[in-house]
Design a protein around this motif. Structure first.
Motif, mmCIF file in Angstrom:
data_model
loop_
_atom_site.group_PDB
_atom_site.id
_atom_site.type_symbol
_atom_site.label_atom_id
_atom_site.label_comp_id
_atom_site.label_asym_id
_atom_site.label_seq_id
_atom_site.Cartn_x
_atom_site.Cartn_y
_atom_site.Cartn_z
ATOM 1 N N GLY A 90 20.059 0.859 0.989
ATOM 2 C CA GLY A 90 20.945 1.597 1.884
ATOM 3 C C GLY A 90 21.783 0.746 2.816
ATOM 4 O O GLY A 90 22.921 1.090 3.110
ATOM 5 N N TYR A 91 21.235 -0.392 3.286
ATOM 6 C CA TYR A 91 21.948 -1.144 4.319
ATOM 7 C C TYR A 91 23.341 -1.614 3.887
ATOM 8 O O TYR A 91 24.310 -1.399 4.610
ATOM 9 N N PRO A 92 23.471 -2.240 2.691
ATOM 10 C CA PRO A 92 24.824 -2.675 2.289
ATOM 11 C C PRO A 92 25.809 -1.512 2.209
ATOM 12 O O PRO A 92 26.962 -1.648 2.594
ATOM 13 N N THR A 93 25.318 -0.368 1.716
ATOM 14 C CA THR A 93 26.197 0.794 1.646
ATOM 15 C C THR A 93 26.650 1.201 3.047
ATOM 16 O O THR A 93 27.830 1.441 3.296
ATOM 17 N N ALA A 94 25.676 1.250 3.971
ATOM 18 C CA ALA A 94 26.000 1.611 5.349
ATOM 19 C C ALA A 94 26.966 0.594 5.945
ATOM 20 O O ALA A 94 27.893 0.956 6.678
ATOM 21 N N LEU A 95 26.766 -0.671 5.609
ATOM 22 C CA LEU A 95 27.637 -1.743 6.111
ATOM 23 C C LEU A 95 29.072 -1.497 5.658
ATOM 24 O O LEU A 95 30.018 -1.619 6.432
ATOM 25 N N PHE A 96 29.196 -1.118 4.397
ATOM 26 C CA PHE A 96 30.529 -0.874 3.850
ATOM 27 C C PHE A 96 31.155 0.365 4.503
ATOM 28 O O PHE A 96 32.274 0.326 4.991
ATOM 29 N N VAL A 97 30.393 1.448 4.539
ATOM 30 C CA VAL A 97 30.930 2.708 5.061
ATOM 31 C C VAL A 97 31.204 2.607 6.562
ATOM 32 O O VAL A 97 32.236 3.052 7.055
ATOM 33 N N GLY A 98 30.279 2.002 7.297
ATOM 34 C CA GLY A 98 30.387 2.012 8.753
ATOM 35 C C GLY A 98 31.270 0.925 9.318
ATOM 36 O O GLY A 98 31.849 1.096 10.391
ATOM 37 N N LEU A 99 31.358 -0.211 8.620
ATOM 38 C CA LEU A 99 32.034 -1.355 9.237
ATOM 39 C C LEU A 99 33.258 -1.811 8.451
ATOM 40 O O LEU A 99 34.291 -2.124 9.026
ATOM 41 N N PHE A 100 33.144 -1.834 7.108
ATOM 42 C CA PHE A 100 34.212 -2.445 6.327
ATOM 43 C C PHE A 100 35.340 -1.471 6.028
ATOM 44 O O PHE A 100 36.480 -1.869 5.890
ATOM 45 N N VAL A 101 35.006 -0.186 5.897
ATOM 46 C CA VAL A 101 36.058 0.790 5.611
ATOM 47 C C VAL A 101 36.799 1.079 6.901
ATOM 48 O O VAL A 101 36.214 1.546 7.870
ATOM 49 N N LYS A 102 38.084 0.800 6.920
ATOM 50 C CA LYS A 102 38.835 0.976 8.164
ATOM 51 C C LYS A 102 39.343 2.407 8.290
ATOM 52 O O LYS A 102 39.460 2.937 9.380
ATOM 53 N N SER A 103 39.645 3.045 7.142
ATOM 54 C CA SER A 103 40.174 4.406 7.209
ATOM 55 C C SER A 103 39.046 5.393 7.488
ATOM 56 O O SER A 103 38.008 5.385 6.841
ATOM 57 N N LYS A 104 39.257 6.242 8.478
ATOM 58 C CA LYS A 104 38.245 7.210 8.860
ATOM 59 C C LYS A 104 38.037 8.240 7.765
ATOM 60 O O LYS A 104 36.922 8.684 7.510
ATOM 61 N N THR A 105 39.130 8.599 7.104
ATOM 62 C CA THR A 105 39.049 9.586 6.027
ATOM 63 C C THR A 105 38.154 9.076 4.913
ATOM 64 O O THR A 105 37.269 9.782 4.442
ATOM 65 N N LEU A 106 38.387 7.819 4.517
ATOM 66 C CA LEU A 106 37.605 7.254 3.415
ATOM 67 C C LEU A 106 36.116 7.211 3.760
ATOM 68 O O LEU A 106 35.269 7.552 2.938
#
Lengths: 290, 283, 358
Positions: A90-106
């Motif tokens: 889960g952590y890498p996924t959360a890292l991507f969703v919470g930190l790396f994705v800049k667009s709020k919609t995405l």
């Protein structure tokens, strides 16, 4: 005039009336039932009946039986493995969703994608792992077609492994959500500032990102622990009755009307639960994180 | 942030993660189209057919496989989820409203409520059935004992959702209403409630979904009449046929329909929320 | 017989260890416009909220219309309140906002009567034709009017306004000032207006109440407060005085500007010498000043429309301000970074001291 009730008193009266139904409900249907488990665990059990004469018989029986104590260790082992798996997955996924994705919609779309599987009944989701993991299951078919394996892997289904895979898939989203939430609250300027000072990603991660996401990890771990420790359906459906968790023991004992033994196991589960949650709450104050 | 390597790598990882999450559901959907009644719940697909979907609705000629006994169970589950939703949302709104003011013992009450989502369902279920069955000696039913445990489970979720909503609520509109001579109860009905309605909808959705799929508590605390998860659990012990998978696909679609209704209601009340936000911008 | 509209009697309010209101007492008559002036954290908003009934005081009583309302909940007080952020009901239209109190309170009026009164009030605040709009479809100034109209439809005898102009731009603010006064005079109600702006307080109030650290430190007409501030703190808040530290002894004040005879002084807990900005004069540095004088370097000037503000920096870093009213003729021009000699008539200074002659 001084006989009037003061505003503060009136307000605290309102507060009491607002809280009373919830407090009563939780006391009656949560606290009292748990106390009942403790109480009944000291009752006397005969083959077909149970009577409230206090005895330690069921407790002695639990600790003298390898089946019962074994299930305690199996529960703790499976819990630790699943906890670690959900975190790693889960952590890498959360890292991507919470930190790396800049667009709020995405990031919202990704979170919704994670939640959609919950719209299928929990039990059917568990069941769906059977045609996935079986000897002629999807995974073996794909691996054979790709030529990675020559013989179908048989240990995938009806083993401890299948229970762990199933639970990880079902519960990892509970790890992703809180961590992604905490990561999204990190001020990007701190990370930028650290980078300007020449810190590499590894250093930034261990010194800034990970510590700030820790409350999310703890909340996620509490969710996962609560659910895994109380599990019995996944282990029942995917282990072919080979993996017996404390929950499975409770179900079988109740099934054969052995209420006292079920209660003993219940008390032990409560204690394990209490230790785990208290341990996590020492790291993070849940009320403050809201 | 090392975006050249790390970000694409993580993106790929997330794609695999989604595959892991959806894998079983994809397999489940494929197998639901297995040929019937001879085809079993495994690969290979003998022949694509909608046999098992028709089987659910009793549209197939009688065979050795009995139709799923889900009709009444589904109805019970829906009624139970509705009852649970109403009660736990009301309790959640009331308690969260009380938490807007500081009071002594708020920590204890907070954890008492949150305990409901932290105690495993097996324990609440077992305890409730002990209380009903052995100590008090009353019969267990889905609409009494199971209902009580469902609310004790979903109420904390509704409470936390409402707490988050009310934490951000600007109390000055309520004070404005009082200063216009409108009593607190009318103020709540005419001002507070319309403005927190999107949050109330979320709390309701939470409670309904959790209750609909609740299994361990119901297993112990309900009586003879089964709810849907219990009926599904019942099929575990006997032979599994693809009809249960077809049923899974159908319930998921039904859930989507429900989610769309929720989305629609939400979109309608978001307009109000936006008005509220614009007013806050000025402050 | 109590003729005042409202009276505060030793009101004290604490938030934990913080004392927000310390033994505040005050009386206001009918048909008055009172301004509460004080820096943020002075307790002025808390005082307003105590009068409205949103906060309960720990000690003291609040009287309204001769009745003790200390324990009366806000909705039974009949006191109007206008919020800084307006706090309009975002889900309702303009007319629904204005008629809200009559519709949902205990007015007992028919729907037609409520509509008539609401429209009348909408007309009074100049919003005719907007009644059907949502409150997010109107401008900031118009929202301010809706907030006012909503309060005034209830015919309160007392209206509390919490920095009501704070959210408006400068232009609108000065127009609303005049309008607020006009509306109040037409309806003959008492307004209590909280503000952090000394200009607003002096311009709008029939009476100004100055607060500091939870205490009322001066009450008087704008003229009284302006001409004879009761303490160095009041003089400081008014933002119209140059304040000099020093010491007062034997009828003379000794400060950076030398030793000056003091004809009269005001009792205070410290020695401060105050000279109003518009009492200052600047002379060439070589000039010989008859009275007190201080050498300072010219920094900048600011044109304020009706007057000119000049800023000087004394040798100790202290900024000294000098105001020139343009109605008194063209202002002096100063050269940047040049030293000047600043002086004033000691008769016009206000002196605070532990050794007071008054």
């Amino acid at each position: 005039m001084s006989s009037q009730i003061s505003i503060q008193k009136r307000q605290s009266k309102t507060t009491r009336w607002l809280l009373a139904p919830g407090i009563i409900w939780m006391s009656l249907f949560l606290v009292v039932p748990i106390l009942m488990i403790v109480y009944v665990s000291f009752w006397t059990q005969t083959t077909f009946n149970i009577s409230p004469d206090p005895t330690l018989a069921s407790w002695k029986q639990f600790f003298s039986s390898d089946t019962y104590t074994g299930s305690l260790w199996t529960t703790v082992r499976i819990w630790l493995i699943v906890l670690a798996c959900t975190f790693v997955v889960g952590y890498p996924t959360a890292l991507f969703v919470g930190l790396f994705v800049k667009s709020k919609t995405l990031s919202t779309v990704l979170l919704v994608i994670c939640v959609i599987p919950f719209w299928t009944s929990f039990l059917i989701r568990v069941l769906a792992w059977r045609p996935m993991l079986g000897k002629e299951g999807a995974i073996n078919i794909v691996l054979l077609k790709l030529g990675i394996i020559q013989q179908p892997i048989e240990v995938l289904l009806f083993t401890e492994l299948s229970v762990i895979i199933g639970m990880t898939q079902i519960y990892c989203v509970f790890m992703v959500g809180p961590i992604a939430f905490m990561l999204s609250r990190i001020d990007r300027n701190i990370i930028e500032a650290a980078r300007d000072l020449g810190a590499g990603f590894g250093r930034i991660f261990w010194k800034i990102i990970f510590p700030l996401s820790l409350p999310g990890v703890v909340v996620g771990a509490i969710f996962v622990s609560v659910m895994v420790l109380g599990e019995f359906a996944t282990s029942g459906a995917l282990s072919g009755r080979k993996v017996n968790l404390l929950g499975n023991i409770i179900v079988t004992q109740v099934g054969s009307l052995k209420w006292a033994m079920a209660s003993v196991v219940g008390v032990i589960l409560t204690v394990v639960m209490g230790i785990v949650i208290a341990g996590f709450l020492r790291i993070v104050d849940l009320k403050r994180e809201l | 942030m090392e975006s050249r390597i790390l970000k694409p790598a993580l993106g790929l990882y997330v794609a695999l993660f989604v595959l892991f999450l959806y894998g079983p559901f994809v397999v489940l959907t494929i197998i639901s189209f297995q040929q019937g009644p001879e085809g079993g719940p495994q690969f290979p697909i003998i022949e694509w057919s909608t046999y098992w979907y028709r089987h659910i609705f009793g549209l197939t000629p009688p065979s050795r496989i009995a139709p799923l006994p889900f009709g009444e169970a589904l109805l019970r589950s829906l009624v139970l989820a509705f009852m649970t939703m109403v009660v736990s949302t009301v309790l959640g709104v009331m308690s969260a409203q009380a938490f807007r003011r500081k009071f002594k013992g708020s920590g204890v009450v907070f954890y008492l409520i949150v305990l409901g989502m932290m105690v495993p369902g097996v324990l609440t279920g077992l305890g409730t059935s002990l209380l009903a069955n052995n100590v008090i000696g009353i019969e267990r039913h889905w609409y009494t004992t199971a209902f009580a445990t469902h609310v004790a489970y979903t109420f904390p979720f509704a409470f936390l959702v409402m707490l988050a909503i009310l934490n951000r609520f600007d109390a000055s509109v309520e004070e404005a209403s009082w200063s216009l001579g409108v009593d607190p109860w009318t103020t709540f009905r005419k001002v507070t409630f319309p403005l927190i309605f999107p949050g109330v909808l979320s709390a309701m959705l939470f409670a309904f979904t959790l209750s609909l799929d609740e299994f361990p508590r119901t297993l112990f605390a309900s009586g003879r009449d089964q709810t849907l998860p219990l009926a599904i659990y019942g099929t575990f012990s006997v032979e599994i046929h693809p009809n249960i998978f077809a049923f899974g696909v159908l319930t998921t679609l039904f859930s989507f329909a429900l989610l769309s209704v929720y989305g629609l209601l939400m979109a309608m009340s978001v307009r109000r929320a936006r008005k509220m936000a614009m007013q806050e911008d000025i402050a | 017989m109590d003729t005042s509209v409202f009276r505060l009697d030793g009101v004290t309010k604490r938030y934990g260890d913080l004392v927000a209101l310390d033994n505040a007492s005050l009386e206001a008559g009918a048909n008055e416009y009172i301004s509460f002036l004080g820096p943020s954290g002075s307790g002025k908003t808390t005082l307003l909220r105590v009068i409205a009934g949103f906060e309960a005081p720990e000690a003291g009583r609040v009287f309204f219309n001769g009745r003790d309302i200390t324990n009366l909940p806000a909705h039974e007080r009949g006191i109007g309140f206008v919020f800084q952020n307006f706090a309009l009901f975002p889900h309702l239209t303009v007319i629904q906002n204005v008629g809200f109190g009559l519709t949902h309170g205990k007015s007992g009026l028919s729907a037609a009567e409520i509509e008539r009164r609401s429209l009348e009030m909408i007309e009074l605040v100049g919003l005719s034709g907007m009644e059907g709009r949502g409150v997010d479809q109107i401008s900031g100034g118009q929202r301010q009017r809706v907030a006012l109209a909503r309060t005034l439809t209830m015919h309160p005898k007392l209206v509390l306004l919490d920095e009501p102009l704070g959210a408006l731009d400068a232009n609108l603010r000065s127009r609303m000032r005049t309008e607020l006064r006009a509306i109040r005079e037409r309806l003959g109600v008492t307004f209590v207006h909280v503000t952090g702006s000394e200009n607003e307080a002096l311009a709008m109030g029939d009476r100004v109440v100055v607060l500091d650290r939870g205490r009322i430190i001066q009450t008087g007409t704008p003229g009284e407060v302006y001409d004879s501030p009761a303490s160095p703190d009041v003089a400081h808040f008014l933002n119209r005085f140059n304040l000099f530290d020093g010491n007062l002894s034997g009828g003379r004040f000794n400060g950076v500007f030398g030793s000056v005879p003091v004809p009269r002084s005001v009792r205070s807990d410290r020695d401060v010498y105050a000279v109003r900005y518009d009492r200052m004069r600047a002379l060439p540095v070589s000039a010989d000043a008859a009275g007190p004088a201080i050498k300072a370097r010219f920094v900048a000037s600011e044109y304020l429309g009706s007057s000119m503000m000049n800023f000087f920096e004394a040798e100790d870093g202290h900024v000294i301000e000098m105001e020139h009213h343009l109605s008194l003729g063209t202002p002096q021009t100063f050269e940047a970074r040049q030293d000047y000699l600043l002086t004033w008539n000691p008769e016009q200074a206000i002196v605070f001291g532990r050794e007071a002659s008054r």
